[in-house]
Design an enzyme around this catalytic site. Structure first.
Site, PDB file in Angstrom:
ATOM      1  N   ALA A  73      -8.883  42.806  31.521  1.00 53.75           N
ATOM      2  CA  ALA A  73      -8.584  41.718  30.591  1.00 53.75           C
ATOM      3  C   ALA A  73      -8.803  40.375  31.108  1.00 53.75           C
ATOM      4  CB  ALA A  73      -7.014  41.601  30.237  1.00 53.75           C
ATOM      5  N   THR A  74      -9.111  40.373  32.352  1.00 53.55           N
ATOM      6  CA  THR A  74      -9.569  38.978  33.041  1.00 53.55           C
ATOM      7  C   THR A  74     -10.763  38.504  32.738  1.00 53.55           C
ATOM      8  OG1 THR A  74      -7.784  39.226  35.100  1.00 53.55           O
ATOM      9  CG2 THR A  74      -9.763  37.869  35.316  1.00 53.55           C
ATOM     10  N   ASN A 154       3.406  37.487  29.770  1.00 52.54           N
ATOM     11  CA  ASN A 154       3.754  38.097  30.568  1.00 52.54           C
ATOM     12  C   ASN A 154       4.745  37.902  31.532  1.00 52.54           C
ATOM     13  OD1 ASN A 154       1.574  36.478  31.319  1.00 52.54           O
ATOM     14  ND2 ASN A 154       1.716  36.957  33.367  1.00 52.54           N
ATOM     15  N   GLN A 182      -0.021  42.239  27.104  1.00 55.30           N
ATOM     16  CA  GLN A 182       1.404  42.745  27.211  1.00 55.30           C
ATOM     17  C   GLN A 182       1.849  43.388  25.643  1.00 55.30           C
ATOM     18  OE1 GLN A 182       2.984  43.299  29.799  1.00 55.30           O
ATOM     19  NE2 GLN A 182       1.574  42.062  31.169  1.00 55.30           N
ATOM     20  N   SER A 202      -6.328  45.228  27.993  1.00 61.73           N
ATOM     21  CA  SER A 202      -6.187  45.909  29.348  1.00 61.73           C
ATOM     22  C   SER A 202      -5.850  47.511  29.528  1.00 61.73           C
ATOM     23  CB  SER A 202      -5.553  45.299  30.363  1.00 61.73           C
ATOM     24  OG  SER A 202      -5.864  45.586  31.627  1.00 61.73           O
ATOM     25  N   ALA A 203      -6.284  48.297  30.081  1.00 60.60           N
ATOM     26  CA  ALA A 203      -6.149  49.773  29.933  1.00 60.60           C
ATOM     27  C   ALA A 203      -4.715  49.978  30.923  1.00 60.60           C
ATOM     28  CB  ALA A 203      -7.206  50.674  30.332  1.00 60.60           C
ATOM     29  N   HIS A 204      -4.792  49.235  31.937  1.00 61.73           N
ATOM     30  CA  HIS A 204      -3.606  49.735  33.075  1.00 61.73           C
ATOM     31  C   HIS A 204      -2.289  49.087  32.739  1.00 61.73           C
ATOM     32  CE1 HIS A 204      -3.154  45.931  35.766  1.00 61.73           C
ATOM     33  NE2 HIS A 204      -4.328  45.472  35.172  1.00 61.73           N
ATOM     34  N   THR A 243     -23.463  49.337  33.590  1.00 64.13           N
ATOM     35  CA  THR A 243     -23.081  50.773  33.197  1.00 64.13           C
ATOM     36  C   THR A 243     -21.658  51.040  33.023  1.00 64.13           C
ATOM     37  OG1 THR A 243     -24.896  51.501  34.706  1.00 64.13           O
ATOM     38  CG2 THR A 243     -23.380  53.222  33.996  1.00 64.13           C
ATOM     39  N   CYS A 329       1.282  37.005  39.585  1.00 67.22           N
ATOM     40  CA  CYS A 329      -0.134  36.511  40.199  1.00 67.22           C
ATOM     41  C   CYS A 329       0.046  35.439  41.022  1.00 67.22           C
ATOM     42  CB  CYS A 329      -0.894  35.986  38.970  1.00 67.22           C
ATOM     43  SG  CYS A 329      -0.844  37.291  37.280  1.00 67.22           S
TER      44      CYS A 329
HETATM   45  C1  LIG Z   1      -2.343  41.619  33.454  1.00 69.03           C
HETATM   46  C2  LIG Z   1      -2.727  40.641  32.284  1.00 69.03           C
HETATM   47  C3  LIG Z   1      -4.209  40.067  32.385  1.00 69.03           C
HETATM   48  C4  LIG Z   1      -5.042  40.617  33.291  1.00 69.03           C
HETATM   49  O1  LIG Z   1      -5.499  41.817  33.082  1.00 69.03           O
HETATM   50  P1  LIG Z   1      -6.423  42.764  34.230  1.00 69.03           P
HETATM   51  O2  LIG Z   1      -6.970  43.889  33.468  1.00 69.03           O
HETATM   52  O3  LIG Z   1      -5.577  43.061  35.165  1.00 69.03           O
HETATM   53  O4  LIG Z   1      -7.741  41.917  34.393  1.00 69.03           O
HETATM   54  C5  LIG Z   1      -4.345  39.051  31.538  1.00 69.03           C
HETATM   55  N1  LIG Z   1      -3.443  38.681  30.772  1.00 69.03           N
HETATM   56  C6  LIG Z   1      -2.176  38.988  30.665  1.00 69.03           C
HETATM   57  C7  LIG Z   1      -1.095  38.712  29.599  1.00 69.03           C
HETATM   58  C8  LIG Z   1      -1.775  40.193  31.636  1.00 69.03           C
HETATM   59  O5  LIG Z   1      -0.579  40.451  31.543  1.00 69.03           O
END
Ligand SMILES: *Cc1c(COP(=O)(O)O)cnc(C)c1O
Length: 405
Positions: A73-74, A154, A182, A202-204, A243, A329
């Site tokens: 997501a960054t 977050n 989130q 973001s997947a994680h 890729t 962060c």
């Molecule tokens: C974790 C987070 C991100 C960053 O996501 P990554 O996939 O770790 O780069 C961006 N925005 C919010 C609100 C987040 O909680």
């Protein structure tokens, strides 16, 4: 029950075993490059990627193919903001965002301000961290090309009135980006009815792997175009070369499919665990304060200020419980959280704040243990605190002149 206890699900989540299972073959047997158009190995990988694209799209109500894969997501936030700024710079040089966005959004905006001649309005939030749609309407000018407001914060979990903000953006002909990292899997999201043009995922954070993300880019009404930030082989419709991480994308898709199915029940369970934790702590300690919106808040978030206690000291006193103080962060530095500062949490309370976040694998037993441990540690620290003692004796600390003369 095993220690340590993980209560930092806003920072990251473990990969769900069901997700890992579907990913596994893509590291070994099914290894083709999804961009290899000339043979079976490539076709199989490409089909897996397209299946994931559909699974992810469904979760946010997007029509298939409106999704670009990224490294997280960054990158999605950066691509949305920098890519839109570059593409539409002849239309205008003004962006509207809020003061408590994720750093990926804030710092991309700061860069546009300092290096690209853009103007950025950082609209304030209320004391709960909520952006008021009127503030957005007021900030938009005829130079505005983009509004970027996060779906849910977050740190404090506050959910924004996204549909109302989307409506204002539509009326004013301004693109609307939201960082929904989130919020996905926690609250229903529909890019159509909410008027969202760009959305970061973001997947994680939803039990998928780290290092995989996506950016939804609206294709119709209006058709949104972004300048690429990464150049190369022209993957992902030329918007993001490189890729594709096929295994990661497959896992991301599966994580979305799972969460879409179980969200209604899971949200209730998370809220029960979170409320139990808050009630337990509140009943055992005086002068604890909830940060964030009391109602419009993610079901798994609990951000508390423990008056007269350093958040860091509390964390050190309960090392077997994994939580965050301030923002994950900025936790490398001891700078107080800019989110809490910007919503008006006082200097005296900012440093006392802890973020708890429960998740899919949190148990009642873990919450019971945590309540007991937090109360015990906090009481011990307060016994050592002259400030707490003075406050309990009825001395108004705000009237004391601490400076030496
Ligand atoms: C974790 C987070 C991100 C960053 O996501 P990554 O996939 O770790 O780069 C961006 N925005 C919010 C609100 C987040 O909680």
């Amino acid at each position: 029950m095993r220690l340590p206890i993980y209560l930092d699900y806003h920072a990251t989540t473990p990969v769900d075993p069901k997700v890992f299972q579907v990913m596994a073959p893509y590291f070994t047997e099914i290894f083709g490059n999804a961009a290899s158009r000339s043979h079976e190995f490539g076709w199989v990988s490409e089909a897996a990627v397209e299946n994931a694209r559909e699974q992810i799209s469904k979760l946010i109500g997007a029509i298939d193919k409106e999704m670009i894969f990224t490294s997280g997501a960054t990158e999605s936030d950066n691509l949305a903001i920098l890519g839109a700024a570059e593409m539409y710079k002849d239309k205008g040089n003004h962006i509207v965002t809020s003061s408590i966005e994720h750093k990926a959004v804030l710092d991309a905006c700061h860069f546009l301000q300092s290096a690209k001649g853009f103007e950025v309005s950082f609209v304030p939030t209320d004391i709960y961290g909520q952006v008021h749609p009127e503030e957005i309407a007021k900030a938009i000018t005829n130079k505005t090309i983009l509004v970027s407001i996060m779906f849910a914060n977050n740190e404090i979990g506050t959910i924004n009135p996204i549909a109302e903000i989307g409506k204002i953006c539509k009326e004013r002909g301004v693109l609307f980006h939201t960082d929904a990292v989130q919020a996905i899997g926690k609250v229903p999201i529909d890019v159509q009815s909410m008027g969202i043009d760009l959305l970061s995922l973001s997947a994680h954070k939803i039990y998928g792997p780290k290092g995989v993300g996506a950016l939804y880019i609206r294709r119709k009404n209006p058709r949104v175009r972004l300048s690429p930030m990464i150049f190369g082989g022209g993957h992902e419709r030329g918007v993001r070369s490189g890729t594709l991480n096929v295994a990661g994308i497959v896992g991301f898709g599966k994580a979305c499919e799972i969460v879409q199915k179980i969200m209604p029940q899971e949200s209730i369970k998370l809220k029960q665990l979170r409320d139990k934790l808050w009630n337990g702590i509140k009943n055992g300690l005086d002068e604890v304060y909830l940060n964030g919106h009391p109602v419009d808040r993610l079901p798994n978030n609990l951000n508390i200020s423990f008056a007269y206690i350093e958040g860091e000291a509390l964390m050190m006193g309960m090392k077997e419980i994994a939580v965050s103080s301030g923002s994950a962060c900025t936790s490398a530095s001891l700078e107080p959280s800019y989110v809490l500062k910007n919503i008006g949490v006082g200097e005296d309370l900012v440093h006392t704040s802890i973020r708890f976040s429960v998740g899919r694998f949190t148990t009642d037993e873990e919450i019971d243990y945590t309540i007991t441990k937090v109360i015990e540690t906090a009481k011990k620290l307060r016994e050592l605190s002259p400030l707490y003692e003075m406050a309990k004796e009825g001395i108004n600390l705000k009237t004391i002149d601490w400076t030496a003369h």
